[in-house]
Design a protein around this motif. Structure first.
Motif, PDB file in Angstrom:
ATOM      1  N   UNK A  32       0.823  -1.262   0.068  1.00 49.42           N
ATOM      2  CA  UNK A  32       0.158  -0.176  -0.009  1.00 49.42           C
ATOM      3  C   UNK A  32       1.006   1.310   0.003  1.00 49.42           C
ATOM      4  N   UNK A  33       0.737   2.045  -0.749  1.00 51.70           N
ATOM      5  CA  UNK A  33       1.376   3.433  -0.965  1.00 51.70           C
ATOM      6  C   UNK A  33       0.812   4.234   0.433  1.00 51.70           C
ATOM      7  N   UNK A 120       5.599   2.561  -8.961  1.00 51.65           N
ATOM      8  CA  UNK A 120       6.752   2.837  -9.813  1.00 51.65           C
ATOM      9  C   UNK A 120       8.008   2.795  -8.772  1.00 51.65           C
ATOM     10  N   UNK A 121       9.285   2.723  -9.408  1.00 50.40           N
ATOM     11  CA  UNK A 121      10.589   2.755  -8.826  1.00 50.40           C
ATOM     12  C   UNK A 121      10.500   3.899  -7.861  1.00 50.40           C
ATOM     13  N   UNK A 122      10.910   3.605  -6.511  1.00 57.23           N
ATOM     14  CA  UNK A 122      11.077   4.846  -5.500  1.00 57.23           C
ATOM     15  C   UNK A 122       9.823   5.016  -4.681  1.00 57.23           C
ATOM     16  N   UNK A 123       8.632   4.502  -5.319  1.00 55.87           N
ATOM     17  CA  UNK A 123       7.505   4.797  -4.399  1.00 55.87           C
ATOM     18  C   UNK A 123       7.761   4.193  -2.969  1.00 55.87           C
ATOM     19  N   UNK A 124       7.116   4.987  -2.165  1.00 50.55           N
ATOM     20  CA  UNK A 124       7.207   4.895  -0.848  1.00 50.55           C
ATOM     21  C   UNK A 124       5.984   4.297  -0.030  1.00 50.55           C
ATOM     22  N   UNK A 125       6.116   3.401   0.721  1.00 47.02           N
ATOM     23  CA  UNK A 125       4.427   2.773   1.136  1.00 47.02           C
ATOM     24  C   UNK A 125       4.929   1.994   2.506  1.00 47.02           C
ATOM     25  N   UNK A 126       3.891   0.839   2.639  1.00 46.00           N
ATOM     26  CA  UNK A 126       4.153  -0.100   3.678  1.00 46.00           C
ATOM     27  C   UNK A 126       3.873  -1.433   2.624  1.00 46.00           C
ATOM     28  N   UNK A 139       1.626  -7.254   9.792  1.00 49.05           N
ATOM     29  CA  UNK A 139       2.909  -6.297  10.114  1.00 49.05           C
ATOM     30  C   UNK A 139       2.571  -5.253   8.900  1.00 49.05           C
ATOM     31  N   UNK A 140       2.863  -4.148   9.444  1.00 44.95           N
ATOM     32  CA  UNK A 140       3.123  -3.174   8.551  1.00 44.95           C
ATOM     33  C   UNK A 140       4.519  -2.736   8.525  1.00 44.95           C
ATOM     34  N   UNK A 141       5.203  -2.686   7.586  1.00 40.74           N
ATOM     35  CA  UNK A 141       6.631  -2.556   7.521  1.00 40.74           C
ATOM     36  C   UNK A 141       6.977  -1.537   6.428  1.00 40.74           C
ATOM     37  N   UNK A 142       7.504  -0.284   6.803  1.00 39.64           N
ATOM     38  CA  UNK A 142       7.756   0.769   5.790  1.00 39.64           C
ATOM     39  C   UNK A 142       8.950   0.320   4.881  1.00 39.64           C
ATOM     40  N   UNK A 143       8.401   0.507   3.533  1.00 41.29           N
ATOM     41  CA  UNK A 143       9.169   0.098   2.383  1.00 41.29           C
ATOM     42  C   UNK A 143       9.230   1.033   1.201  1.00 41.29           C
ATOM     43  N   UNK A 144      10.159   0.788   0.283  1.00 39.96           N
ATOM     44  CA  UNK A 144      10.163   1.473  -1.019  1.00 39.96           C
ATOM     45  C   UNK A 144      10.471   0.426  -1.855  1.00 39.96           C
ATOM     46  N   UNK A 145       9.718   0.735  -3.123  1.00 43.16           N
ATOM     47  CA  UNK A 145       9.860  -0.137  -4.373  1.00 43.16           C
ATOM     48  C   UNK A 145      11.080  -0.005  -5.025  1.00 43.16           C
ATOM     49  N   UNK A 146      11.793  -1.075  -5.279  1.00 38.94           N
ATOM     50  CA  UNK A 146      13.260  -1.110  -5.856  1.00 38.94           C
ATOM     51  C   UNK A 146      13.046  -1.959  -7.250  1.00 38.94           C
ATOM     52  N   UNK A 147      11.957  -2.633  -7.321  1.00 42.98           N
ATOM     53  CA  UNK A 147      11.866  -3.212  -8.670  1.00 42.98           C
ATOM     54  C   UNK A 147      10.512  -3.837  -9.051  1.00 42.98           C
ATOM     55  N   UNK A 148      10.288  -4.041 -10.202  1.00 44.46           N
ATOM     56  CA  UNK A 148       8.786  -4.729 -10.706  1.00 44.46           C
ATOM     57  C   UNK A 148       9.175  -5.288 -11.762  1.00 44.46           C
ATOM     58  N   UNK A 149       8.457  -6.477 -12.182  1.00 43.74           N
ATOM     59  CA  UNK A 149       8.814  -7.485 -13.270  1.00 43.74           C
ATOM     60  C   UNK A 149       7.314  -7.961 -13.396  1.00 43.74           C
TER      61      UNK A 149
END
Length: 194
Positions: A32-33, A120-126, A139-149
């Motif tokens: 989730x963003x 998108x690459x770099x999007x921040x969310x959970x 769990x809700x863990x803060x994360x950033x998108x580093x890849x999509x395929x």
């Protein structure tokens, strides 16, 4: 059952999973963003509670379990059935996390889905993940998108790098992943012997 989660040829695989303890599983998970909805301490408390429950259970599974009065064993079985029922009912809610293939380490995770992620690459969310099959809490863990395929088999893979976690949450996550890894090794050994 040992999870069948493929290793993919993508730079994010190496970034998140090279030279670290990695677990594969089918778990309710999502992305989730935006910001967390739960306080940061909630994830650590959840993982520590799961550890306490599972440590108590594994110590009971030895010879000591046979020494417990049968009434306690029946009570424990009834509690297990109730937890499973409550978990199933909670998953039937509209906002329940879908069951997905997950590969994760203390660095981050990859979530596989049949639908596109629209990120998108770099999007921040959970990153959202239910760490225990017997408990319908996530769990809700803060994360950033580093890849999509998107692969030819219709799968959409999303790699998420966790934001720096508090020392307590990082330790609880490491302990949880170690427990899952040990359980997967034991299940694989049983499957080879059985």
């Amino acid at each position: 059952m040992v999870a069948q989660v493929p290793v993919l040829d993508h730079p994010a695989e190496a970034e998140l999973f090279a030279d670290v303890l990695t677990c594969e599983a089918w778990l309710p998970a999502g992305w989730r963003g935006g910001d967390r909805q739960l306080p940061p301490q909630a994830g650590e408390a959840l993982l520590r509670s799961i550890a306490t429950a599972e440590d108590a259970r594994s110590s009971d599974e030895g010879d000591e379990r046979n020494e417990l009065p049968q009434a306690f064993q029946r009570l424990e079985a009834k509690v297990d059935l109730m937890l499973n029922l409550i978990g199933r009912l909670a998953r039937q809610q509209a906002d329940a996390l879908p069951l997905r293939a997950v590969r994760w380490s203390h660095n981050g995770l990859r979530i596989d889905s049949m639908q596109a992620w629209n990120s998108h690459l770099g999007d921040a969310g959970v990153a959202l993940i239910e760490p225990a099959s017997w408990l319908s809490d996530h769990l809700e863990l803060p994360a950033r998108v580093i890849g999509e395929l998107a692969t030819t088999d219709g799968q959409h893979h999303l790699w998420l790098r966790f934001a720096p976690l508090s020392p307590g949450l990082a330790e609880a996550l490491d302990r949880h992943l170690f427990r899952l890894h040990r359980k997967q090794i034991a299940e694989a050994r049983q499957a080879r012997q059985g």
